[in-house]
Design an enzyme around this catalytic site. Structure first.
Site, mmCIF file in Angstrom:
data_model
loop_
_atom_site.group_PDB
_atom_site.id
_atom_site.type_symbol
_atom_site.label_atom_id
_atom_site.label_comp_id
_atom_site.label_asym_id
_atom_site.label_seq_id
_atom_site.Cartn_x
_atom_site.Cartn_y
_atom_site.Cartn_z
ATOM 1 N N THR A 171 0.945 -1.165 -0.036
ATOM 2 C CA THR A 171 -0.217 0.095 0.246
ATOM 3 C C THR A 171 0.967 1.100 0.075
ATOM 4 O O THR A 171 0.879 2.239 -0.872
ATOM 5 C CB THR A 171 -0.702 -0.176 1.423
ATOM 6 N N VAL A 172 1.724 1.425 0.893
ATOM 7 C CA VAL A 172 2.530 2.625 0.867
ATOM 8 C C VAL A 172 3.607 2.672 -0.044
ATOM 9 O O VAL A 172 3.871 3.689 -0.736
ATOM 10 C CB VAL A 172 3.280 2.768 2.514
ATOM 11 N N LYS B 123 7.901 1.731 12.375
ATOM 12 C CA LYS B 123 7.580 1.964 13.885
ATOM 13 C C LYS B 123 8.270 1.117 14.913
ATOM 14 O O LYS B 123 8.892 1.329 15.900
ATOM 15 C CB LYS B 123 6.214 2.562 14.142
ATOM 16 N N VAL C 277 5.401 7.563 12.839
ATOM 17 C CA VAL C 277 4.459 8.211 13.774
ATOM 18 C C VAL C 277 3.510 9.097 12.904
ATOM 19 O O VAL C 277 3.783 9.983 12.324
ATOM 20 C CB VAL C 277 5.249 8.777 14.649
ATOM 21 N N GLY D 20 1.490 8.945 10.797
ATOM 22 C CA GLY D 20 1.408 8.810 9.018
ATOM 23 C C GLY D 20 1.876 9.960 8.708
ATOM 24 O O GLY D 20 3.196 9.939 8.327
ATOM 25 N N ILE E 261 1.364 13.112 9.120
ATOM 26 C CA ILE E 261 1.300 14.394 9.848
ATOM 27 C C ILE E 261 2.987 14.609 10.432
ATOM 28 O O ILE E 261 3.455 13.653 11.043
ATOM 29 C CB ILE E 261 0.618 14.092 11.260
ATOM 30 N N GLU F 184 -4.358 -3.908 12.429
ATOM 31 C CA GLU F 184 -3.209 -4.451 11.951
ATOM 32 C C GLU F 184 -3.577 -6.050 11.678
ATOM 33 O O GLU F 184 -4.188 -6.683 12.624
ATOM 34 C CB GLU F 184 -2.214 -4.242 12.877
ATOM 35 N N LYS G 234 4.903 4.144 19.040
ATOM 36 C CA LYS G 234 4.894 5.520 18.538
ATOM 37 C C LYS G 234 5.340 6.542 19.702
ATOM 38 O O LYS G 234 6.130 7.539 19.257
ATOM 39 C CB LYS G 234 3.604 5.966 17.846
ATOM 40 N N GLY H 116 -2.879 5.510 5.859
ATOM 41 C CA GLY H 116 -3.266 5.392 4.609
ATOM 42 C C GLY H 116 -2.273 5.597 3.267
ATOM 43 O O GLY H 116 -0.966 5.835 3.729
HETATM 44 N N1 HSE Z 1 -2.627 0.452 13.071
HETATM 45 C C1 HSE Z 1 -2.254 1.736 13.023
HETATM 46 C C2 HSE Z 1 -2.905 2.686 13.497
HETATM 47 C C3 HSE Z 1 -1.527 2.110 11.296
HETATM 48 O O1 HSE Z 1 -4.293 2.372 13.603
HETATM 49 O O2 HSE Z 1 -2.687 4.093 13.513
HETATM 50 C C4 HSE Z 1 -0.794 3.376 11.158
HETATM 51 O O3 HSE Z 1 0.280 3.243 11.982
#
Ligand code: HSE
Length: 384
Positions: A10-11, A98, A125, A127, A129, A183, A198, A295
């Site tokens: 995805t990423v 992470k 950490v 995403g 932001i 996850e 995080k 995302g």
């Molecule tokens: N499982 C993580 C969350 C994904 O819900 O924040 C992003 O790190």
């Protein structure tokens, strides 16, 4: 700049797309060609013209032309090997990993420094932001006193759904899972482990210490019931999974726990899968970062920004002193629900049916625990 991207999920594919779409503007900004030389994945896939597909990450590590390796496969085993090998070859590394940084950051930073290579992990950490760079770089004029916030989008989504759609934890979890939010190892989200990774990363950058993230007392959301949410609401609070870290005189206070927050507080109004990070420091006072924490393009945005950063910045020091002085933050107000009246010091009392609900004054947890001996209670921290 010649880039090898390892992990095209995805990423990873999002990074390929952004680098392709934004190529001209990025090149203009950094004054150099930005070329994705390789895309590496175990699954054969079509890549934009000019990118070499490989299933063997060593093709990238062994190519002297590649100066930047992007690790997006996750996990703490092969990902670690890849990152260490790349750094030992003097290649800069960008990762969103992470768990790996929280587990093995210290070792990785040392190898990076020894080889004069850069390692960036903003995407680990929050995403997209920007929160790691503010904690380390942008607020460097300040002494950071405290960092707290909602760092796990999945649990925030579940808590929001429980409240807005009147659902139990299990029902909300099923919906979150169906949307692909949870996850593969659900415990990472639900038991606060992801949030612990995080907050460790943020604390490390803000307070310049490294510690084993396993020292962080992490409590997830499994014990948060709809009933407690309703009572919290009746008292003017919402329950959120809060990760916090603050400087103590004798170490670092750090934990992850479901926490009641007054509904007027900005943090209480961060809903759905959104994240928020509030940093308190001496000159800027309070600063809040809010946005999507997961995302494809959200996370790829941070990865691409880090890739660009490898070009223009000097190597930042990651010379953290090891510490064992890691404690949970236990002096707090608490929400206590019990099916019997209690003889405790409280600020607010409420009762409904058989339930007696107290918001205590600030108290040390061990003292409260002593007072609650013999009673069955449901108990959460209250913020502020
Ligand atoms: N499982 C993580 C969350 C994904 O819900 O924040 C992003 O790190």
């Amino acid at each position: 700049m010649k880039i090898g991207i390892i992990g095209l999920g995805t990423v990873g594919y999002g990074v390929v797309e952004i680098l392709t779409e934004q190529k001209e503007r990025l090149e203009k900004t950094i004054g150099e060609e930005v070329v994705i030389k390789y895309g590496c994945s175990l699954d054969d896939m079509d890549l934009p013209e000019g990118i070499i597909y490989t299933a063997d990450y060593k093709d990238i590590i062994n190519d002297d032309e590649v100066d930047t390796v992007v690790e997006l496969i996750g996990g703490t085993t092969i990902a670690k090997t890849i990152i260490l090998e790349a750094l030992k070859r003097g290649k800069n590394v960008v990762t969103a990993n992470k768990a790996l940084i929280a587990h093995d950051g210290q070792e990785i930073f040392k190898v990076a420094a020894l080889n004069n290579a850069k390692i960036y992990y903003e995407a680990a950490v929050g995403g997209g932001i920007p929160v790691v760079a503010p904690a380390k770089e942008n607020l460097i004029a300040n002494e950071i006193k405290k960092i707290e916030g909602i760092l796990n989008g999945t649990t925030n989504f579940i808590l929001t759904l429980m409240e807005t759609d009147n659902l139990d934890f299990d029902e909300a979890l099923t919906i979150a899972d169906g949307l692909g939010f949870v996850e593969a190892d659900a415990s990472l989200d639900l038991d606060g482990i992801d949030a612990a990774h995080k907050i460790q990363i943020l604390a490390m950058n803000a307070f310049e210490v490294f510690f084993d993230y396993k020292k962080i007392q992490a409590t997830g959301i499994r014990k948060v019931t709809k009933l407690d949410m309703d009572y919290a609401k009746a008292l003017g609070y919402r329950i959120k999974l809060i990760a916090q870290a603050k400087k103590l005189e004798n170490g670092i206070g750090i934990d992850v726990s479901p926490t009641l927050i007054g509904t007027k507080d900005i943090v209480a109004n961060v809903n759905q899968a959104y994240n928020v990070v509030e940093i308190s420091c001496n000159y800027l006072e309070n600063v809040i970062f809010y946005g999507k924490g997961a995302g494809r393009y959200v996370t790829a945005s941070a990865v691409v920004s880090d890739i660009m950063k490898t070009h223009e910045q000097a190597v930042w020091s990651h010379d953290y002193n090891e510490t064992d002085a890691i404690y949970p933050i236990t002096f707090s107000r608490y929400y206590v629900r019990c099916d019997q009246p209690l003889d405790i010091d409280y600020d607010t009392y409420y009762s409904q049916g058989k339930d007696h609900i107290y918001i205590t004054n600030e108290i040390e947890y061990s003292e409260l625990e002593e007072q609650l001996k013999g009673y069955t209670t449901n108990l959460f921290k209250v913020r502020g």
